[in-house]
Every structure is written in structure tokens, then in C-alpha cells.
Design a protein around this motif. Structure first.
Motif, PDB file in Angstrom:
ATOM      1  N   TYR A  49      18.362 -12.220 -49.804  1.00 49.63           N
ATOM      2  CA  TYR A  49      18.401 -11.423 -48.797  1.00 49.63           C
ATOM      3  C   TYR A  49      17.686  -9.994 -49.054  1.00 49.63           C
ATOM      4  N   TYR A  50      17.815  -9.374 -50.030  1.00 55.11           N
ATOM      5  CA  TYR A  50      17.044  -8.078 -50.375  1.00 55.11           C
ATOM      6  C   TYR A  50      15.592  -8.537 -50.746  1.00 55.11           C
ATOM      7  N   LYS A  51      15.324  -9.555 -51.459  1.00 52.73           N
ATOM      8  CA  LYS A  51      14.079 -10.025 -51.554  1.00 52.73           C
ATOM      9  C   LYS A  51      13.072 -10.138 -50.379  1.00 52.73           C
ATOM     10  N   GLY A  52      13.803 -10.900 -49.498  1.00 50.73           N
ATOM     11  CA  GLY A  52      13.151 -11.095 -48.166  1.00 50.73           C
ATOM     12  C   GLY A  52      12.852  -9.818 -47.407  1.00 50.73           C
ATOM     13  N   LEU A  53      13.847  -8.909 -47.416  1.00 51.98           N
ATOM     14  CA  LEU A  53      13.412  -7.571 -46.714  1.00 51.98           C
ATOM     15  C   LEU A  53      12.542  -6.967 -47.464  1.00 51.98           C
ATOM     16  N   ARG A  54      12.349  -6.828 -48.800  1.00 48.00           N
ATOM     17  CA  ARG A  54      11.340  -6.294 -49.562  1.00 48.00           C
ATOM     18  C   ARG A  54       9.948  -6.661 -49.404  1.00 48.00           C
ATOM     19  N   ASP A  55      10.156  -8.128 -49.102  1.00 50.32           N
ATOM     20  CA  ASP A  55       8.654  -8.720 -48.944  1.00 50.32           C
ATOM     21  C   ASP A  55       8.089  -8.776 -47.574  1.00 50.32           C
ATOM     22  N   ASP A  56       9.116  -8.429 -46.545  1.00 48.03           N
ATOM     23  CA  ASP A  56       8.581  -8.178 -45.238  1.00 48.03           C
ATOM     24  C   ASP A  56       8.819  -6.921 -44.656  1.00 48.03           C
ATOM     25  N   PRO A  57       7.859  -6.007 -44.674  1.00 48.87           N
ATOM     26  CA  PRO A  57       8.267  -4.625 -44.425  1.00 48.87           C
ATOM     27  C   PRO A  57       8.529  -4.277 -42.769  1.00 48.87           C
ATOM     28  N   ASP A  58       8.272  -5.400 -41.930  1.00 59.42           N
ATOM     29  CA  ASP A  58       8.545  -5.293 -40.589  1.00 59.42           C
ATOM     30  C   ASP A  58       9.876  -5.334 -40.541  1.00 59.42           C
ATOM     31  N   ARG A  59      10.524  -6.295 -41.095  1.00 55.53           N
ATOM     32  CA  ARG A  59      12.005  -6.434 -40.901  1.00 55.53           C
ATOM     33  C   ARG A  59      12.575  -5.029 -41.217  1.00 55.53           C
ATOM     34  N   LEU A  60      12.227  -4.746 -42.475  1.00 54.17           N
ATOM     35  CA  LEU A  60      12.930  -3.333 -43.020  1.00 54.17           C
ATOM     36  C   LEU A  60      12.706  -2.275 -41.885  1.00 54.17           C
ATOM     37  N   VAL A  61      11.487  -2.102 -41.439  1.00 49.77           N
ATOM     38  CA  VAL A  61      11.397  -0.994 -40.272  1.00 49.77           C
ATOM     39  C   VAL A  61      12.473  -1.238 -39.190  1.00 49.77           C
ATOM     40  N   LYS A  62      12.573  -2.410 -38.903  1.00 48.68           N
ATOM     41  CA  LYS A  62      13.634  -2.893 -37.705  1.00 48.68           C
ATOM     42  C   LYS A  62      14.921  -2.207 -38.215  1.00 48.68           C
ATOM     43  N   ILE A  63      15.463  -2.427 -39.313  1.00 53.96           N
ATOM     44  CA  ILE A  63      16.625  -1.850 -40.012  1.00 53.96           C
ATOM     45  C   ILE A  63      16.734  -0.317 -39.475  1.00 53.96           C
ATOM     46  N   PHE A  64      15.724   0.354 -40.076  1.00 49.79           N
ATOM     47  CA  PHE A  64      15.551   1.795 -39.935  1.00 49.79           C
ATOM     48  C   PHE A  64      15.636   2.313 -38.482  1.00 49.79           C
ATOM     49  N   ASP A  65      14.689   1.539 -37.736  1.00 53.11           N
ATOM     50  CA  ASP A  65      14.559   1.865 -36.165  1.00 53.11           C
ATOM     51  C   ASP A  65      15.806   1.575 -35.446  1.00 53.11           C
ATOM     52  N   SER A  66      16.665   0.734 -35.946  1.00 49.66           N
ATOM     53  CA  SER A  66      18.039   0.432 -35.372  1.00 49.66           C
ATOM     54  C   SER A  66      19.115   1.735 -35.465  1.00 49.66           C
ATOM     55  N   LEU A  67      18.605   2.693 -36.358  1.00 48.45           N
ATOM     56  CA  LEU A  67      19.637   3.880 -36.281  1.00 48.45           C
ATOM     57  C   LEU A  67      19.091   5.195 -35.638  1.00 48.45           C
ATOM     58  N   LYS A  68      19.695   5.476 -34.452  1.00 46.33           N
ATOM     59  CA  LYS A  68      19.156   6.676 -33.719  1.00 46.33           C
ATOM     60  C   LYS A  68      19.655   7.769 -33.967  1.00 46.33           C
ATOM     61  N   PRO A  69      19.116   8.922 -34.334  1.00 43.50           N
ATOM     62  CA  PRO A  69      19.936  10.082 -34.472  1.00 43.50           C
ATOM     63  C   PRO A  69      20.866  10.771 -33.248  1.00 43.50           C
ATOM     64  N   VAL A  70      22.113  10.990 -33.489  1.00 46.02           N
ATOM     65  CA  VAL A  70      22.780  11.819 -32.570  1.00 46.02           C
ATOM     66  C   VAL A  70      22.556  13.003 -33.112  1.00 46.02           C
ATOM     67  N   TYR A  71      22.251  14.032 -32.012  1.00 45.27           N
ATOM     68  CA  TYR A  71      22.404  15.592 -32.201  1.00 45.27           C
ATOM     69  C   TYR A  71      23.526  16.196 -31.837  1.00 45.27           C
ATOM     70  N   VAL A  72      23.935  17.359 -32.341  1.00 42.89           N
ATOM     71  CA  VAL A  72      24.942  18.123 -31.968  1.00 42.89           C
ATOM     72  C   VAL A  72      24.507  18.833 -30.796  1.00 42.89           C
ATOM     73  N   GLU A  73      25.102  18.663 -29.318  1.00 43.94           N
ATOM     74  CA  GLU A  73      24.668  19.131 -28.303  1.00 43.94           C
ATOM     75  C   GLU A  73      24.223  20.740 -28.265  1.00 43.94           C
ATOM     76  N   GLY A  74      22.876  20.563 -27.802  1.00 46.42           N
ATOM     77  CA  GLY A  74      22.275  21.885 -27.625  1.00 46.42           C
ATOM     78  C   GLY A  74      21.386  22.249 -28.831  1.00 46.42           C
ATOM     79  N   THR A  75      21.372  21.535 -29.920  1.00 44.99           N
ATOM     80  CA  THR A  75      20.641  21.749 -31.081  1.00 44.99           C
ATOM     81  C   THR A  75      19.726  20.503 -31.494  1.00 44.99           C
TER      82      THR A  75
END
Length: 102
Positions: A1-27
Motif C-alpha cells: 500500500y505504501y509503495k502504491g501511494l508513493r508511486d502515484d502522487p495523485d493518490r497521495l494528494v487526495k489524502i492531503f486534500d481530504s483533510l480540511k483545516p478547522v479554524y478557531v472562530e474569528g481567527t
């Protein structure tokens, strides 16, 4: 699984893009990352995360910046970590989850 992610950057980007920042209100301060799955649903399921969960910390490090979140994902993908302790808000309740890499 690790190798598959390393060899396919688009898959890895989708993991990063799946995590959306939550901001402290008003900051611009980040208090965690909300999971909005854009790819690799099996990966998130395998670590016990559900759509909408907010990851607050990993291995006691508060998830207050993209660099911190990227560091832990990169450690997983590089097969350099054997366990992660996640503090997650799920449906308004705090949970601690332990994930062992095998």
C-alpha cells in the motif's frame, strides 16, 4: 500500500486534500482537520476515521498547521512509523484512537 501511494502522487494528494483545516472562530488559527474524503476512502476507514471527524492531535502533537498534518501522513507513507494515537472529535465527542501499522 505504501509503495502504491508513493508511486502515484495523485493518490497521495487526495489524502492531503481530504483533510480540511478547522479554524478557531474569528481567527486564522487552525484547531484541527476535518475529514472530507476526496479519495483513498479505504485508507481512512483502515485508520478508524469517518467522514466529518475532526483530528485534533496525532501522537500528542496538536494539529495546528498543514506542515504538522503533512508530516504524519508522510511518515505513514514512508513506512517510518509503527503506531499513531489520534485524538478525534466525532459527533461532538472526543475520542482517542490507536492505530498500529502492520
Amino acid at each position: 500500500y505504501y509503495k502504491g501511494l508513493r508511486d502515484d502522487p495523485d493518490r497521495l494528494v487526495k489524502i492531503f486534500d481530504s483533510l480540511k483545516p478547522v479554524y478557531v472562530e474569528g481567527t486564522r488559527r487552525i484547531s484541527g482537520y476535518r475529514l472530507g474524503i476526496e479519495g483513498e476512502a479505504d485508507f481512512f476507514k483502515s485508520v478508524g476515521l469517518n467522514e466529518g471527524d475532526v483530528v485534533r492531535s496525532v501522537n500528542s502533537m496538536q494539529m495546528t498547521s498543514r506542515n504538522r498534518a503533512e508530516y504524519f501522513i508522510s511518515e505513514f507513507v514512508a513506512d517510518r512509523a509503527n503506531a499513531f494515537v489520534l485524538e478525534v472529535d466525532r459527533d461532538g465527542k472526543a475520542e482517542k484512537q490507536i492505530y498500529h501499522v502492520r
